[in-house]
Design a protein around this motif. Structure first.
Motif, PDB file in Angstrom:
ATOM      1  N   PHE A 119     -75.522 -49.759  70.409  1.00 53.03           N
ATOM      2  CA  PHE A 119     -75.059 -50.963  69.721  1.00 53.03           C
ATOM      3  C   PHE A 119     -74.489 -51.951  70.732  1.00 53.03           C
ATOM      4  O   PHE A 119     -74.823 -53.133  70.719  1.00 53.03           O
ATOM      5  N   LEU A 131     -72.100 -58.973  68.994  1.00 55.16           N
ATOM      6  CA  LEU A 131     -71.582 -58.315  67.794  1.00 55.16           C
ATOM      7  C   LEU A 131     -70.519 -57.275  68.149  1.00 55.16           C
ATOM      8  O   LEU A 131     -69.603 -57.024  67.369  1.00 55.16           O
ATOM      9  N   ALA A 132     -70.658 -56.655  69.317  1.00 57.94           N
ATOM     10  CA  ALA A 132     -69.721 -55.615  69.741  1.00 57.94           C
ATOM     11  C   ALA A 132     -68.405 -56.200  70.258  1.00 57.94           C
ATOM     12  O   ALA A 132     -67.389 -55.501  70.295  1.00 57.94           O
ATOM     13  N   LYS A 142     -64.715 -55.303  69.076  1.00 56.45           N
ATOM     14  CA  LYS A 142     -64.729 -54.087  68.259  1.00 56.45           C
ATOM     15  C   LYS A 142     -64.528 -52.869  69.163  1.00 56.45           C
ATOM     16  O   LYS A 142     -65.158 -52.747  70.205  1.00 56.45           O
ATOM     17  N   ILE A 165     -67.260 -49.580  65.613  1.00 59.04           N
ATOM     18  CA  ILE A 165     -68.725 -49.561  65.717  1.00 59.04           C
ATOM     19  C   ILE A 165     -69.272 -48.272  65.109  1.00 59.04           C
ATOM     20  O   ILE A 165     -70.262 -48.299  64.374  1.00 59.04           O
ATOM     21  N   ILE A 225     -69.722 -48.333  61.422  1.00 62.58           N
ATOM     22  CA  ILE A 225     -70.930 -48.997  60.921  1.00 62.58           C
ATOM     23  C   ILE A 225     -71.998 -47.938  60.658  1.00 62.58           C
ATOM     24  O   ILE A 225     -72.678 -47.963  59.634  1.00 62.58           O
ATOM     25  N   ILE A 266     -74.379 -53.530  56.047  1.00 62.88           N
ATOM     26  CA  ILE A 266     -74.308 -53.485  57.511  1.00 62.88           C
ATOM     27  C   ILE A 266     -73.958 -54.866  58.050  1.00 62.88           C
ATOM     28  O   ILE A 266     -73.164 -54.991  58.986  1.00 62.88           O
ATOM     29  N   THR A 267     -74.528 -55.898  57.468  1.00 56.97           N
ATOM     30  CA  THR A 267     -74.226 -57.269  57.892  1.00 56.97           C
ATOM     31  C   THR A 267     -72.730 -57.533  57.753  1.00 56.97           C
ATOM     32  O   THR A 267     -72.109 -58.106  58.654  1.00 56.97           O
ATOM     33  N   ARG A 309     -70.290 -55.240  57.683  1.00 55.30           N
ATOM     34  CA  ARG A 309     -69.527 -54.362  58.574  1.00 55.30           C
ATOM     35  C   ARG A 309     -69.665 -54.761  60.039  1.00 55.30           C
ATOM     36  O   ARG A 309     -68.723 -54.626  60.812  1.00 55.30           O
ATOM     37  N   ALA A 310     -70.851 -55.212  60.425  1.00 55.67           N
ATOM     38  CA  ALA A 310     -71.103 -55.556  61.826  1.00 55.67           C
ATOM     39  C   ALA A 310     -70.617 -56.946  62.169  1.00 55.67           C
ATOM     40  O   ALA A 310     -70.490 -57.293  63.334  1.00 55.67           O
ATOM     41  N   PRO A 317     -74.319 -60.964  62.379  1.00 51.73           N
ATOM     42  CA  PRO A 317     -75.651 -60.549  62.837  1.00 51.73           C
ATOM     43  C   PRO A 317     -76.746 -61.337  62.118  1.00 51.73           C
ATOM     44  O   PRO A 317     -76.597 -61.687  60.945  1.00 51.73           O
ATOM     45  N   ILE A 338     -80.155 -52.643  63.185  1.00 52.42           N
ATOM     46  CA  ILE A 338     -79.012 -51.732  63.052  1.00 52.42           C
ATOM     47  C   ILE A 338     -79.283 -50.732  61.935  1.00 52.42           C
ATOM     48  O   ILE A 338     -79.005 -49.536  62.067  1.00 52.42           O
TER      49      ILE A 338
END
Length: 127
Positions: free
Chosen positions: A61, A68-69, A72, A77, A80, A101-102, A104-105, A111, A119
């Protein structure tokens, strides 16, 4: 375009790692699963998931989605993956899992639909 290419590269790397790991997991868990009870097998799977699979997911990830990371920690991560797996195992539709997921990420950077889909596929392979 660059983010999509990175996502595809990460997915390919993850898939290769999973294939290598799956052979070992199936070989070692095939015989004991017929002789041991379900609770001990589930406990072993949860430990392996939390350690090995979550670690692989976090590394991939971070490599595929550095924006995105950002901000976090590893636990966020990894969540997710774990929450995505819960959704998948609960029988939720792919669209619903991708939407979750969108959420959470996301964070300071949301994203793209392609990233969320990548993902999802990474998580699905690991569940």
């Amino acid at each position: 375009m660059r983010r999509t290419t990175a996502a595809l590269a990460a997915s390919a790397t993850l898939f290769a790692l999973l294939l290598a790991g799956c052979g070992n997991d199936e070989a070692s868990s095939g015989s004991p699963s017929t002789t041991s009870g379900a609770p001990s097998a589930q406990g072993g799977e949860a430990q392996a998931f939390n350690g090995v699979q979550a670690g692989v997911f976090v590394v991939n990830f971070r490599g595929a989605f550095p924006k995105l990371a950002e901000g976090k920690d590893d636990a966020k991560i990894a969540s997710i993956l774990s929450e995505g797996c819960k959704d998948i195992k609960a029988g939720k539709s792919e669209d619903e899992v991708v939407e979750n997921i969108t959420k959470r990420a996301g964070g300071s950077t949301e994203p793209s639909s392609e990233e969320a889909e990548a993902i999802y596929h990474m998580a699905k392979l690991m569940c």
